[in-house]
Structures are given as C-alpha cells and as structure tokens.
Design a protein around this motif. Structure first.
Motif, PDB file in Angstrom:
ATOM      1  N   ASP A  30      42.835  42.515 -36.631  1.00 10.67           N
ATOM      2  CA  ASP A  30      44.103  41.565 -36.123  1.00 10.67           C
ATOM      3  C   ASP A  30      45.119  42.057 -34.693  1.00 10.67           C
ATOM      4  O   ASP A  30      45.294  42.960 -35.281  1.00 10.67           O
ATOM      5  N   PHE A  69      37.596  46.199 -36.417  1.00 12.06           N
ATOM      6  CA  PHE A  69      37.582  45.019 -36.141  1.00 12.06           C
ATOM      7  C   PHE A  69      39.033  45.026 -36.480  1.00 12.06           C
ATOM      8  O   PHE A  69      39.661  44.653 -37.949  1.00 12.06           O
ATOM      9  N   VAL A 123      29.865  42.985 -40.510  1.00  6.72           N
ATOM     10  CA  VAL A 123      30.248  41.695 -39.499  1.00  6.72           C
ATOM     11  C   VAL A 123      28.748  41.496 -39.510  1.00  6.72           C
ATOM     12  O   VAL A 123      28.383  39.956 -39.824  1.00  6.72           O
ATOM     13  N   SER A 163      28.046  38.491 -35.061  1.00  9.59           N
ATOM     14  CA  SER A 163      27.240  39.072 -36.030  1.00  9.59           C
ATOM     15  C   SER A 163      25.669  39.419 -35.233  1.00  9.59           C
ATOM     16  O   SER A 163      25.041  40.415 -36.683  1.00  9.59           O
ATOM     17  N   TRP A 174      33.040  46.754 -38.672  1.00  2.22           N
ATOM     18  CA  TRP A 174      33.375  45.930 -39.942  1.00  2.22           C
ATOM     19  C   TRP A 174      34.543  45.127 -39.182  1.00  2.22           C
ATOM     20  O   TRP A 174      34.655  45.840 -38.160  1.00  2.22           O
ATOM     21  N   LEU A 175      35.480  44.398 -39.721  1.00  2.00           N
ATOM     22  CA  LEU A 175      36.208  43.551 -39.583  1.00  2.00           C
ATOM     23  C   LEU A 175      37.520  43.564 -41.115  1.00  2.00           C
ATOM     24  O   LEU A 175      37.311  43.977 -41.940  1.00  2.00           O
ATOM     25  N   THR A 193      35.890  35.102 -41.131  1.00  2.49           N
ATOM     26  CA  THR A 193      36.326  35.141 -42.857  1.00  2.49           C
ATOM     27  C   THR A 193      37.173  33.730 -43.394  1.00  2.49           C
ATOM     28  O   THR A 193      37.523  33.958 -44.273  1.00  2.49           O
ATOM     29  N   PHE A 251      41.197  42.044 -42.815  1.00  2.00           N
ATOM     30  CA  PHE A 251      42.092  41.483 -42.668  1.00  2.00           C
ATOM     31  C   PHE A 251      42.627  41.299 -44.344  1.00  2.00           C
ATOM     32  O   PHE A 251      42.125  41.448 -44.781  1.00  2.00           O
ATOM     33  N   LEU A 272      39.470  36.174 -35.445  1.00  2.00           N
ATOM     34  CA  LEU A 272      38.734  36.580 -37.291  1.00  2.00           C
ATOM     35  C   LEU A 272      38.530  35.939 -38.049  1.00  2.00           C
ATOM     36  O   LEU A 272      38.150  35.166 -39.520  1.00  2.00           O
ATOM     37  N   ILE A 304      32.954  39.771 -31.532  1.00  2.00           N
ATOM     38  CA  ILE A 304      32.299  40.342 -32.323  1.00  2.00           C
ATOM     39  C   ILE A 304      31.154  38.838 -32.312  1.00  2.00           C
ATOM     40  O   ILE A 304      31.361  37.838 -32.585  1.00  2.00           O
ATOM     41  N   GLU A 338      41.397  42.135 -32.267  1.00  2.00           N
ATOM     42  CA  GLU A 338      40.750  40.955 -31.280  1.00  2.00           C
ATOM     43  C   GLU A 338      41.543  39.451 -31.887  1.00  2.00           C
ATOM     44  O   GLU A 338      42.906  39.782 -32.714  1.00  2.00           O
TER      45      GLU A 338
END
Length: 132
Positions: A84, A82, A40, A5, A14-15, A115, A17, A111, A3, A106
């Motif tokens: 957890d 992405f 991201v 940016s 995208w992520l 975040t 969480f 993360l 990851i 990831e």
C-alpha cells in the motif's frame, strides 16, 4: 508494473496487506493488526504476522519473520512485493534489498480489490470468536 494475476507466475509476485479493519483484541496481550502476504497469481495466503496495534508498521524482525514463514510455505521468495503506497513501511523496505525482493508501492484501492475476499473471510472468522 501493475497487479495482474495473469502477468505473474506462482510466487513471482506477492502482496503485503493488513487483513483486519479493526484491531484484533486479546485479553492478555492487547490489540493487534494482522499483516498477511498473498501470492498474486494464485491468491493463496502464505503467511500472517500479528503486530501490536500501537506500532505504525511491522518491525524489521516481524517483517523478516513474515517473509520467512511465507518463503517456507511457498518454497521460494517472490521477486516482487506489492504494498500500500499510503502506508509507511520503512522497516519493511530495509529488509527487501537484503532478500533480493523489489518493493512496489500500489494504490490501496487496487490492493483492496484483490484482498477483499481474504479480508472479509478474516473478519467473519474473528467475529465468530467474540463473546456476547
């Protein structure tokens, strides 16, 4: 794949969480965890979904709703998502191939670095709504 940016263009990756550390309590509907999708490259949050704190993960319906709301806001679906690696997200994983999105596990510490600001802001926002 990591990851970074700078490595991705807007809405390419995208992520997913969880925004909250403690369940969000409601008087009538019980406790919830809030899942969010963040871009991201830009750090923008495209969607949020409240999921019962009793559930281990979002249902397929909730996953689709979160992805659809994120696509609606972004105007496109990401190529990569992405997540957890320590969380069980089997239902989410079933939805990804149908949408052409590659799910990438990831480590949570990676993360959390990305975040942290969003999670802190959400915690402050929720805390302001509490009554003494």
């Amino acid at each position: 794949m990591s990851i970074d940016s700078h490595r991705y263009s807007a809405n390419e990756a995208w992520l997913l969480f969880q925004l909250n550390d403690q369940p969000v309590h409601t008087e009538t509907d019980g406790d919830f965890n809030v899942y969010a999708i963040m871009d991201v490259a830009t750090g923008l949050i495209h969607g949020m979904e409240f999921v019962s704190a009793l559930a281990e993960e979002p249902s397929e319906f909730e996953a689709k709703r979160l992805l659809n709301s994120s696509e609606s806001k972004a105007g496109v679906l990401a190529k990569y998502l992405f997540v957890d690696s320590s969380r069980q997200l089997e239902k989410f994983a079933r939805v990804m191939p149908l949408l052409g999105i590659k799910l990438i596990p990831e480590e949570v510490r990676t993360l959390d670095t990305i975040t942290e600001e969003a999670r802190t802001g959400f915690a402050m926002h929720v805390a302001r709504g509490e009554r003494s």
